[in-house]
Scaffold this motif. Structure first.
Motif, PDB file in Angstrom:
ATOM      1  N   MET A  24     -13.067  -8.446   8.667  1.00 38.32           N
ATOM      2  CA  MET A  24     -11.707  -7.941   8.769  1.00 38.32           C
ATOM      3  C   MET A  24     -11.631  -6.965   9.931  1.00 38.32           C
ATOM      4  SD  MET A  24     -13.103  -6.621   5.445  1.00 38.32           S
ATOM      5  CE  MET A  24     -11.966  -6.574   4.160  1.00 38.32           C
ATOM      6  N   ASN A  25     -10.418  -6.662  10.366  1.00 44.09           N
ATOM      7  CA  ASN A  25     -10.256  -5.723  11.471  1.00 44.09           C
ATOM      8  C   ASN A  25     -10.693  -4.337  11.029  1.00 44.09           C
ATOM      9  OD1 ASN A  25      -9.238  -7.611  13.276  1.00 44.09           O
ATOM     10  ND2 ASN A  25      -7.141  -7.292  12.582  1.00 44.09           N
ATOM     11  N   ILE A  26     -11.332  -3.637  11.954  1.00 47.54           N
ATOM     12  CA  ILE A  26     -11.805  -2.286  11.659  1.00 47.54           C
ATOM     13  C   ILE A  26     -11.466  -1.385  12.836  1.00 47.54           C
ATOM     14  CG2 ILE A  26     -14.117  -2.884  12.475  1.00 47.54           C
ATOM     15  CD1 ILE A  26     -15.192  -0.841  10.413  1.00 47.54           C
ATOM     16  N   GLU A  27     -10.959  -0.209  12.513  1.00 49.70           N
ATOM     17  CA  GLU A  27     -10.647   0.784  13.539  1.00 49.70           C
ATOM     18  C   GLU A  27     -11.576   1.968  13.317  1.00 49.70           C
ATOM     19  OE1 GLU A  27      -6.907   3.561  14.608  1.00 49.70           O
ATOM     20  OE2 GLU A  27      -6.476   1.423  14.322  1.00 49.70           O
ATOM     21  N   THR A  65     -12.391   0.484  -2.103  1.00 47.42           N
ATOM     22  CA  THR A  65     -12.684   0.028  -0.738  1.00 47.42           C
ATOM     23  C   THR A  65     -13.878  -0.916  -0.731  1.00 47.42           C
ATOM     24  OG1 THR A  65     -11.772   2.052   0.210  1.00 47.42           O
ATOM     25  CG2 THR A  65     -13.273   0.777   1.601  1.00 47.42           C
ATOM     26  N   THR A  72     -13.383  -9.764  -0.048  1.00 42.00           N
ATOM     27  CA  THR A  72     -13.105 -10.502   1.184  1.00 42.00           C
ATOM     28  C   THR A  72     -14.334 -11.287   1.640  1.00 42.00           C
ATOM     29  OG1 THR A  72     -11.464  -8.877   1.870  1.00 42.00           O
ATOM     30  CG2 THR A  72     -12.366 -10.286   3.595  1.00 42.00           C
ATOM     31  N   SER A 135     -11.469   2.859   9.478  1.00 38.86           N
ATOM     32  CA  SER A 135     -10.390   2.327   8.652  1.00 38.86           C
ATOM     33  C   SER A 135     -10.479   0.802   8.704  1.00 38.86           C
ATOM     34  CB  SER A 135      -9.050   2.817   9.204  1.00 38.86           C
ATOM     35  OG  SER A 135      -8.000   2.276   8.455  1.00 38.86           O
ATOM     36  N   ILE A 136     -10.573   0.187   7.528  1.00 50.12           N
ATOM     37  CA  ILE A 136     -10.757  -1.260   7.439  1.00 50.12           C
ATOM     38  C   ILE A 136      -9.477  -1.880   6.889  1.00 50.12           C
ATOM     39  CG2 ILE A 136     -12.152  -3.095   6.415  1.00 50.12           C
ATOM     40  CD1 ILE A 136     -14.328  -0.832   6.023  1.00 50.12           C
ATOM     41  N   ASP A 137      -8.900  -2.792   7.670  1.00 50.00           N
ATOM     42  CA  ASP A 137      -7.664  -3.458   7.254  1.00 50.00           C
ATOM     43  C   ASP A 137      -7.796  -4.054   5.860  1.00 50.00           C
ATOM     44  OD1 ASP A 137      -6.326  -2.872   9.562  1.00 50.00           O
ATOM     45  OD2 ASP A 137      -6.180  -4.935  10.283  1.00 50.00           O
ATOM     46  N   THR A 138      -6.818  -3.859   5.049  1.00 54.72           N
ATOM     47  CA  THR A 138      -6.694  -4.386   3.685  1.00 54.72           C
ATOM     48  C   THR A 138      -7.750  -3.844   2.708  1.00 54.72           C
ATOM     49  OG1 THR A 138      -8.028  -6.405   3.936  1.00 54.72           O
ATOM     50  CG2 THR A 138      -5.691  -6.564   4.556  1.00 54.72           C
ATOM     51  N   ASN A 141     -10.622   3.148   3.727  1.00 59.37           N
ATOM     52  CA  ASN A 141     -11.410   3.954   4.655  1.00 59.37           C
ATOM     53  C   ASN A 141     -12.835   4.151   4.155  1.00 59.37           C
ATOM     54  OD1 ASN A 141      -9.121   4.376   6.299  1.00 59.37           O
ATOM     55  ND2 ASN A 141      -8.456   6.022   4.953  1.00 59.37           N
TER      56      ASN A 141
END
Length: 152
Positions: A24-27, A65, A72, A135-138, A141
């Motif tokens: 998944m997307n991660i910021e 989380t 996922t 921060s991990i989408d869906t 944190n």
């Protein structure tokens, strides 16, 4: 190689590992320096680093989380002992990938078995540490803490 160069290599390797493993997307926010104690709120995994550098990686998050990450990755909800087991394995995946990545940068590291921590925990025993919030989408944190043991 200097300790500061080692730390930069490990931080970069941690970011690489997260982006490689998580589907998944991660910021990832900028790392910051923190001092003891580190307060782990709900759930986390601690993995020791040994080799050219000694320290620990702590991945701190909530059961929600870690559960969302596991769901996922595996396509099914995880709870209870399965969630705790997954949290330890998730730490193993991150730390193992990190060791492989830094090995390509001439830094030899190995890891200890994971210690899963559930509940409120205060961690002492380090002079300073690097905190890497993500921060991990869906999912939510997580905070990755990299502690470095001082050379004797």
């Amino acid at each position: 190689m200097s300790t500061s160069k080692h730390i930069q290599t490990i931080l970069n390797g941690t970011i690489h590992a997260l982006k490689s493993i998580l589907p998944m997307n991660i910021e990832i926010s900028s790392p910051s320096l923190t001092t003891e104690p580190f307060i782990q709120q709900e759930m986390g995994v601690l993995i020791g680093l040994v080799g050219d550098l000694k320290g620990r990686i702590i991945i701190d998050g909530s059961p929600t989380t870690f559960g969302a990450i596991g769901s996922t990755m595996f396509g099914m909800p995880l709870e209870g002992e399965m969630l705790e087991s997954f949290t330890g394995e998730f730490g193993n995946m991150i730390a193992g990938n990190l060791c492989t990545h830094v090995g390509q940068n001439e830094l030899e590291l190995d890891i200890t078995p994971p210690t899963v921590m559930v509940g409120n925990t205060k961690l002492y025993g380090f002079q300073s540490a690097f905190r890497l919030p993500a921060s991990i989408d869906t999912a939510g944190n997580i905070t990755i803490l990299l502690t470095i043991d001082e050379e004797e």
